[in-house]
Design an enzyme around this catalytic site. Structure first.
Site, mmCIF file in Angstrom:
data_model
loop_
_atom_site.group_PDB
_atom_site.id
_atom_site.type_symbol
_atom_site.label_atom_id
_atom_site.label_comp_id
_atom_site.label_asym_id
_atom_site.label_seq_id
_atom_site.Cartn_x
_atom_site.Cartn_y
_atom_site.Cartn_z
ATOM 1 N N GLU A 1 -6.668 9.418 8.957
ATOM 2 C CA GLU A 1 -4.995 9.321 10.113
ATOM 3 C C GLU A 1 -5.134 10.096 11.594
ATOM 4 O O GLU A 1 -4.273 9.926 12.026
ATOM 5 C CB GLU A 1 -3.828 9.898 8.606
ATOM 6 C CG GLU A 1 -3.753 9.142 7.884
ATOM 7 C CD GLU A 1 -3.049 8.951 6.654
ATOM 8 O OE1 GLU A 1 -1.743 9.598 7.087
ATOM 9 O OE2 GLU A 1 -2.666 7.892 5.972
ATOM 10 N N CYS B 1 -11.480 3.054 -0.976
ATOM 11 C CA CYS B 1 -10.106 3.350 -0.677
ATOM 12 C C CYS B 1 -9.687 3.153 0.451
ATOM 13 O O CYS B 1 -10.926 2.763 1.685
ATOM 14 C CB CYS B 1 -10.232 4.916 -0.114
ATOM 15 S SG CYS B 1 -8.318 5.870 0.702
ATOM 16 N N THR B 2 -8.467 2.950 0.984
ATOM 17 C CA THR B 2 -7.970 2.017 2.421
ATOM 18 C C THR B 2 -8.344 2.618 3.773
ATOM 19 O O THR B 2 -8.655 2.046 4.131
ATOM 20 C CB THR B 2 -6.267 1.593 2.604
ATOM 21 O OG1 THR B 2 -5.925 3.533 2.195
ATOM 22 C CG2 THR B 2 -5.849 0.491 1.057
ATOM 23 N N HIS B 3 -8.411 3.960 3.657
ATOM 24 C CA HIS B 3 -8.788 4.366 4.732
ATOM 25 C C HIS B 3 -10.337 4.692 5.236
ATOM 26 O O HIS B 3 -11.046 4.904 6.096
ATOM 27 C CB HIS B 3 -8.648 6.077 4.533
ATOM 28 C CG HIS B 3 -7.000 6.108 4.846
ATOM 29 N ND1 HIS B 3 -5.935 5.495 3.883
ATOM 30 C CD2 HIS B 3 -5.821 6.554 6.008
ATOM 31 C CE1 HIS B 3 -5.224 5.438 4.325
ATOM 32 N NE2 HIS B 3 -4.524 6.849 5.029
ATOM 33 N N TYR C 1 -0.330 8.324 -2.718
ATOM 34 C CA TYR C 1 -0.903 8.241 -4.063
ATOM 35 C C TYR C 1 -1.623 7.842 -4.801
ATOM 36 O O TYR C 1 -2.059 9.103 -6.095
ATOM 37 C CB TYR C 1 -0.778 6.258 -4.292
ATOM 38 C CG TYR C 1 0.352 5.804 -4.053
ATOM 39 C CD1 TYR C 1 1.818 5.965 -3.519
ATOM 40 C CD2 TYR C 1 0.654 4.111 -4.193
ATOM 41 C CE1 TYR C 1 3.092 5.449 -3.431
ATOM 42 C CE2 TYR C 1 2.152 3.325 -4.478
ATOM 43 C CZ TYR C 1 2.678 4.255 -3.549
ATOM 44 O OH TYR C 1 4.232 3.549 -3.744
ATOM 45 N N GLY C 2 -2.641 9.328 -4.082
ATOM 46 C CA GLY C 2 -4.013 9.552 -4.512
ATOM 47 C C GLY C 2 -3.906 11.048 -5.108
ATOM 48 O O GLY C 2 -5.342 10.925 -6.092
ATOM 49 N N CYS D 1 -3.513 -0.865 -2.229
ATOM 50 C CA CYS D 1 -4.525 0.614 -2.714
ATOM 51 C C CYS D 1 -4.833 0.427 -3.365
ATOM 52 O O CYS D 1 -5.083 -0.370 -4.206
ATOM 53 C CB CYS D 1 -2.642 1.277 -2.495
ATOM 54 S SG CYS D 1 -2.952 2.655 -2.797
ATOM 55 N N ASN D 2 -6.164 1.006 -2.913
ATOM 56 C CA ASN D 2 -7.280 1.318 -4.291
ATOM 57 C C ASN D 2 -6.784 2.018 -5.664
ATOM 58 O O ASN D 2 -6.786 2.150 -6.474
ATOM 59 C CB ASN D 2 -8.713 2.294 -3.791
ATOM 60 C CG ASN D 2 -9.220 1.174 -2.778
ATOM 61 O OD1 ASN D 2 -10.620 1.118 -3.475
ATOM 62 N ND2 ASN D 2 -9.050 0.954 -1.182
ATOM 63 N N THR D 3 -5.739 3.044 -4.907
ATOM 64 C CA THR D 3 -4.941 3.934 -5.603
ATOM 65 C C THR D 3 -4.671 2.955 -7.257
ATOM 66 O O THR D 3 -4.268 3.289 -8.414
ATOM 67 C CB THR D 3 -4.467 5.603 -5.487
ATOM 68 O OG1 THR D 3 -5.598 5.687 -4.753
ATOM 69 C CG2 THR D 3 -4.532 6.346 -6.981
ATOM 70 N N ASP E 1 0.888 -0.935 0.163
ATOM 71 C CA ASP E 1 -0.287 0.420 -0.014
ATOM 72 C C ASP E 1 0.565 1.221 -0.410
ATOM 73 O O ASP E 1 2.160 0.738 0.132
ATOM 74 C CB ASP E 1 -0.694 -0.449 1.458
ATOM 75 C CG ASP E 1 -2.415 1.138 1.268
ATOM 76 O OD1 ASP E 1 -2.378 1.375 0.603
ATOM 77 O OD2 ASP E 1 -1.622 1.987 2.422
ATOM 78 N N SER E 2 0.244 2.236 -0.540
ATOM 79 C CA SER E 2 1.362 4.007 -0.271
ATOM 80 C C SER E 2 1.346 3.500 1.337
ATOM 81 O O SER E 2 2.622 5.024 1.421
ATOM 82 C CB SER E 2 0.409 5.029 -0.688
ATOM 83 O OG SER E 2 -1.380 5.009 0.181
HETATM 84 N N1 DGL Z 1 -4.601 3.892 0.047
HETATM 85 C C1 DGL Z 1 -4.597 4.493 -0.653
HETATM 86 C C2 DGL Z 1 -5.664 4.284 -1.789
HETATM 87 O O1 DGL Z 1 -6.298 3.360 -1.189
HETATM 88 C C3 DGL Z 1 -5.328 6.051 -0.270
HETATM 89 C C4 DGL Z 1 -3.866 6.805 0.768
HETATM 90 C C5 DGL Z 1 -3.481 7.720 -0.258
HETATM 91 O O2 DGL Z 1 -3.379 7.996 -1.041
HETATM 92 O O3 DGL Z 1 -2.552 7.477 -1.079
HETATM 93 O O4 DGL Z 1 -6.245 4.681 -2.695
#
Ligand code: DGL
Length: 274
Positions: free
Chosen positions: A154, A186-188, A44-45, A75-77, A12-13
């Site tokens: 976060e 998105c992971t969060h 990453y987003g 990571c979704n992105t 993940d990022s």
């Molecule tokens: N992990 C990213 C996602 O799921 C969210 C955090 C980021 O932007 O890096 O898209």
């Protein structure tokens, strides 16, 4: 090491992918896992597809050096923009978070209107829309980037008035569109489920991509005969190895990660992936 005993790699990022690891541990408690959080280069987003693809290739190469049996792009992105390239470049079993989430959303919607929330790059990629339309072209989708959700989570502002007010603003177009299903892309976002449900109303089904992905991993490993056997969900013998790599100093990851994972994070090592 036998084939099945090899670890599962997850990247993940940063810390967000721990929501996927958490579900993985619940669904497949016997599996050893290696988690890489690219904390030096997050987020990453907000980055271009080209940059996220480059990072994803480097992260995959790093985890491959550790003899993983399967890779989860948590990571979704990164899943949204780099999965086709990774599948072309690498031959191990690869699982992203988009397809499982899309399948669950297509199954859940009754009125054929699905909302998708995620980072700017995920929404711009239309990856969820394409995956949902591939299953059922009659489903209408509405995408909405929610960039402030990541820093709010976060910061730990989960049930805060500010969070509810921001969520109200981001989610208004989705409510107006009358979606009956909403993908937390998105992971969060699983950590904001309660606030999001409050704004959207109890009638809207929230799709947690992290949970859906863990089920998909189980299916794929079972099919490949690579699941570590457990005794009715209890791990027989030793607790499996859980190792964490980060690309920046581990302090923040250790502090915040426990909130995402629901257990203490030990064994974090700083590494170079470039
Ligand atoms: N992990 C990213 C996602 O799921 C969210 C955090 C980021 O932007 O890096 O898209």
């Amino acid at each position: 090491m036998t084939n099945a005993k090899r670890p599962i790699g997850i990247f993940d990022s940063g810390i967000g992918g721990l929501t996927v690891l958490k579900e993985m541990i619940r669904v497949l408690p016997g599996e050893a896992t290696l988690y890489l959080g690219d904390t030096a280069r997050l987020p990453y987003g907000t980055k271009s597809e080209e940059t996220v693809i480059k990072y994803s290739i480097e992260n995959t190469r790093f985890l491959l050096r550790h003899n993983i049996k399967l890779l989860i792009v948590a990571c979704n992105t990164a899943s949204a923009v780099s999965l086709p390239v990774l599948r072309k470049e690498f031959s191990l079993p690869l699982i992203g978070v988009i397809e499982a989430g899309a399948r669950a959303a297509a199954k859940a919607t009754k009125n054929g209107k699905v909302g998708i929330i995620g980072t700017e790059t995920t929404i711009r990629s239309s990856a969820y829309t394409k995956a949902i339309k591939a299953i059922n072209p009659d489903i209408d989708t509405v995408g909405q980037p929610c960039p402030l959700f990541v820093p709010l989570v976060e910061e730990g502002w989960i049930d805060d008035d500010i969070t509810l007010s921001i969520a109200g603003r981001y989610l208004a177009p989705l409510r107006k569109a009358g979606v009956d299903t909403l993908v937390l892309g998105c992971t969060h976002y699983p950590l904001l489920k309660r606030a999001i449900q409050r704004i959207m109303g109890e009638g809207v089904v929230l799709i947690d991509s992290a949970e859906e992905t863990a089920f998909e991993v189980k299916e794929v490993l079972t099919h490949l005969g690579l699941v570590v056997p457990t005794d009715g969900g209890n791990i027989s013998g030793m607790t499996p190895v859980r190792k964490y790599f980060v690309t920046d100093v581990p302090l923040r990851f250790e502090d915040q990660g426990s909130r995402f994972l629901g257990e203490r994070i030990l064994k974090v090592e700083k590494v170079e992936v470039e």
